[in-house]
Motif scaffolding. Structure first.
Motif, short mmCIF file in Angstrom:
data_model
loop_
_atom_site.label_atom_id
_atom_site.label_comp_id
_atom_site.label_asym_id
_atom_site.label_seq_id
_atom_site.Cartn_x
_atom_site.Cartn_y
_atom_site.Cartn_z
N GLY B 179 -20.86 -14.59 8.39
CA GLY B 179 -19.65 -14.86 9.17
C GLY B 179 -18.81 -15.96 8.55
O GLY B 179 -17.59 -15.87 8.50
N THR B 182 -17.06 -14.47 5.40
CA THR B 182 -15.96 -13.53 5.61
C THR B 182 -14.83 -14.13 6.44
O THR B 182 -13.66 -13.85 6.17
CB THR B 182 -16.45 -12.26 6.31
N ARG B 183 -15.18 -14.96 7.43
CA ARG B 183 -14.14 -15.42 8.35
C ARG B 183 -13.64 -16.82 8.08
O ARG B 183 -12.57 -17.21 8.58
CB ARG B 183 -14.67 -15.34 9.80
N PRO B 245 -9.60 -13.82 5.76
CA PRO B 245 -10.11 -14.03 7.12
C PRO B 245 -9.10 -13.67 8.20
O PRO B 245 -9.46 -13.13 9.24
CB PRO B 245 -10.46 -15.52 7.12
N THR B 249 -9.59 -10.76 11.13
CA THR B 249 -9.44 -11.01 12.56
C THR B 249 -8.50 -9.98 13.19
O THR B 249 -8.76 -9.46 14.27
CB THR B 249 -8.87 -12.43 12.79
N GLU B 252 -10.30 -6.60 13.34
CA GLU B 252 -11.29 -6.57 14.43
C GLU B 252 -10.59 -6.33 15.76
O GLU B 252 -11.04 -5.51 16.58
CB GLU B 252 -12.07 -7.88 14.49
#
Lengths: 298, 436
Positions: B179, B182-183, B245, B249, B252
């Protein structure tokens, strides 16, 4: 002996017969014992090789206790294996047959589910009746039909959706006793869990497949035989079983108008495999013999 | 008098020493406390030993050992090497497109093993056997066939990933680090290196034909991997991120919306660790090469349902998705009766439609066609797949269990992905030779 006395005796005998008949009508077999099946092996061979059986040879192989072929190499062949599960109570049998047994095959068949043609499947499909009739005759010749046990058709499927495959028709059958389906308990299917022998890891189903071009292509199945073990005149009826299923919380299935299903529940008692008259909703079974739960959903 | 004194002295000499000895009792003092019996604990990061799984396995090209032929030829090859013969090239620490290789290991990090032998799913040629002997020789070792094991050898690609799997808290730390990678954009301080000898972690790429399709083998030492090492492995897996990132977001959020509309996913579902932006290559023959964002979600509370899905990053529309409505089907040891029914019975259509309308915003008016497609099996459950075609060309696929008469899994495919999948199967046999 006086006539009066003779008449009295005759009446008594008649009355006795009537009462016995009445009692017999009320009682029925409620538990069967599973036994090893019998096959008409000559019919198995004839269906595979034709009328001339002089060239076939028999041998024993890893998955067949009796295996017949022409030269020990490839199709056509047929076989029976009596060592399915434990205690030799179940037999697996098969016929594999190609019309073209030469080196250059003219077609390729695929009987897997993704090759089904939905529009030509189902009991109303164009060639369903003809295929089922032909398959039924074959199963009778093999000895699968007795006074009490018989294969009942489950489905008809036409195959050949994939390019390059041959069109085939597949009929599937399930074993029934006195017209009711035999349902395997979850426990008896498992050989790796908390089970007790005997173990019969495959329910009794048979599939018969015909190639549109060349006739019988394949037959595969598992089968058992049964002998009566227990009779009873009193047993749980559907109208008594349904409230019990509702009470146990199997509500959604119990709302189904066809619930519960009358069937035989095949399980073990530690010594032998038996099929008990039962009512089924989903994965749950209630004994019709004594009202106990034989298997519940979770 | 003197006689008395001498007598007394003699008595003293005779008596006093014993008295002194009696007073000078030696007392044994404790020096160190009793040592507890040492308990040898298995190394929690030790190599996976698959002996129990493959004890009776008969394929000599899948076990960590020389074949019978190689054992027979080895002594002669060894003799030739000792007499000065050398191979044309060295395979010591060969890490790319490996057919056969000897990888040097730091023994203190690999339970004392000095090297690892990679063998293909076929017999070695004499030249390759000489290469192996030569590589061992360079390390000051002699190849002992009886010493080969799951700890120092892999043959044929049978072992999936590497010497060992992630253990203990490595999995949890790895989830957190993915996490962050990637973010948040967290990156390792140094890149991953293939060579094991430099830091204890490494990998080789394999010739897939010689390793049954396995393309890579990784080395993880018998110790706890550090965060930095885990991050290096994550960077190796993720490669160059094709999305920032901020983009992730956004993707998602879009996937959540699509799964909510089409498969009834609650807004509060928790995203899983896995997410990726990569070409959606299902049915490449059909030309579907859209870039897709994929991830999975789990229901918080409720019954713990799980969703998976992929959206087209260009359009934000769902390419494919699924929800496990009843996850019993993949429970190990599921205790259900094995019941077969008629897949073409019309009742399955009703069950499918009920599931679709209950778990999506789809109304029955949006349905253009309902059709049982085929029999199916979900792990050990036999059942049937019913397809529900919608007005926008998308297809719902309801996987229904015979025995439970319930939809276990509901899937959605857009028009392009379902056509690609069907086309793939329709032409599947073109690649298979016509034989029995």
């Amino acid at each position: 002996m006086s006539k009066r006395r003779v008449l009295l005796i005759l009446c008594a005998v008649l009355l006795s017969l009537c009462l016995s008949g009445a009692a017999a009508e009320k009682s029925r077999i409620v538990v069967w014992r599973v036994t090893a099946p019998a096959f008409n092996t000559e019919a198995l061979q004839t269906e595979t090789f034709g009328a001339d059986l002089s060239a076939i040879q028999e041998e024993q192989r890893e998955y067949h206790s009796r295996f017949w072929s022409l030269d020990g190499e490839g199709i056509p062949f047929c076989g029976i294996s009596h060592n399915r599960g434990t205690e030799n109570m179940q037999a697996r049998f098969n016929i594999y047959r190609h019309a073209d047994a030469g080196e250059e095959r003219t077609y390729y068949y695929n009987l897997d589910e993704w090759n089904a043609i939905p529009a030509e499947s189902g009991f109303d499909a164009p060639r369903a009746t003809e295929t089922l009739s032909e398959a039924q005759g074959l199963l009778e010749r093999l000895g699968l039909v007795t006074d009490t046990a018989a294969p009942a058709p489950v489905s008809f499927t036409t195959l050949g959706r994939m390019e390059g495959t041959t069109r085939c028709r597949k009929a599937a059958y399930a074993l029934t006793l006195e017209g009711l389906p035999v349902r395997w308990s979850a426990e008896i299917l498992r050989d790796d869990g908390p089970t007790r022998p005997p173990i019969l890891i495959d329910p009794c189903y048979v599939t018969v497949t015909y190639s549109d071009e060349d006739g019988l292509l394949m037959l595969e199945g598992n089968w058992c035989s049964f002998e009566p073990l227990t009779t009873a005149s009193e047993y749980l009826r559907a109208e008594d079983a349904l409230p019990l299923f509702r009470q146990a919380g199997f509500v959604s299935a119990a709302d189904d108008p066809s619930a519960p299903e009358a069937c035989w529940f095949l399980s073990v008692n530690g010594q032998e495999a038996t099929a008990t008259l039962a009512w089924r909703v989903g994965n749950s079974y209630l004994s019709a013999v004594d009202g106990t739960w034989l298997q519940t959903e979770h | 008098m003197i006689r008395k004194i001498c007598t007394l002295a003699l008595c003293a000499v005779m008596v006093l020493p014993p008295l002194a000895m009696a007073e000078n009792t030696v007392e044994i003092l404790p020096t160190t406390p009793p040592m507890p019996r040492p308990v040898v604990e298995a190394n929690p990061y030790g190599a996976d030993d698959l002996t129990a799984y493959y004890e009776d396995y008969g394929d000599e090209y899948a076990l960590p050992a020389l074949t019978a032929s190689e054992r027979e030829r080895l002594p002669e090859i060894q003799r030739r090497w000792e007499s000065g013969e050398r191979p044309e090239s060295s395979i010591l620490n060969l890490t790319e497109q490996v057919h056969v290789s000897v990888i040097q290991l730091p023994p203190e990090q690999y339970e004392g093993e000095p090297c690892f032998l990679l063998l293909p799913n076929r017999d070695l040629t004499d030249e390759e056997l000489l290469q192996v002997v030569d590589a061992y020789g360079h390390l000051g070792l002699t190849l002992d066939p009886d010493a080969l094991s799951w700890h120092n050898c892999m043959r044929g690609g049978g072992i999936e990933v590497g010497i060992r799997s992630f253990r203990g808290d490595e999995r949890e730390r790895r989830s957190e680090l993915i996490g962050l990678y990637t973010r948040v954009g967290l990156r390792p301080e140094a890149p991953f290196t293939d060579l094991v000898a430099d830091d204890g972690v490494g990998r080789v790429t394999l010739d897939e034909e010689d390793y049954n399709g396995l393309d890579e083998f990784r080395f993880r030492p018998a110790r706890r991997l550090t965060d930095e090492e885990l991050l290096q492995l994550i960077a190796l897996d993720q490669g160059d991120m094709t999305a920032t990132p901020e983009e992730l977001t956004g993707y998602e959020a879009r996937l959540r919306q699509e799964l909510h509309l089409l498969l009834g996913m609650p807004l509060s579902a928790r995203r899983g660790t896995y997410e990726a932006v990569e070409p959606f290559d299902r049915g490449n023959a059909y030309g579907d090469s859209r870039m897709a964002y994929s991830s999975s979600f789990t229901e918080v509370g409720g019954t713990g349902r799980r969703w998976r899905g992929s959206i087209d990053v260009a359009t934000g529309r769902l390419i494919e998705g699924s929800v496990d409505l009843d996850d019993r089907y993949y429970t190990d040891g599921l205790m259900v009766s094995d019941i077969r029914m008629d897949p073409w019975d019309e009742k399955w259509a009703s069950i499918a439609v009920e599931a679709v309308t209950a778990h999506s915003n789809m109304e029955e008016s949006g349905i253009t066609e309902i059709r049982t497609w085929s029999e199916t099996n979900l792990n050990e459950l036999q059942g049937v797949e019913v397809r529900i075609m919608t007005s926008d060309g998308g297809v719902y696929r309801a996987e229904i269990s015979y025995v439970l008469e319930e939809v276990m899994m509901l899937r959605y495919n857009d028009a392009v992905s379902i056509a690609a999948e069907d086309d793939y199967y329709a032409h599947f046999m073109e690649e298979v030779p016509v034989n029995e």
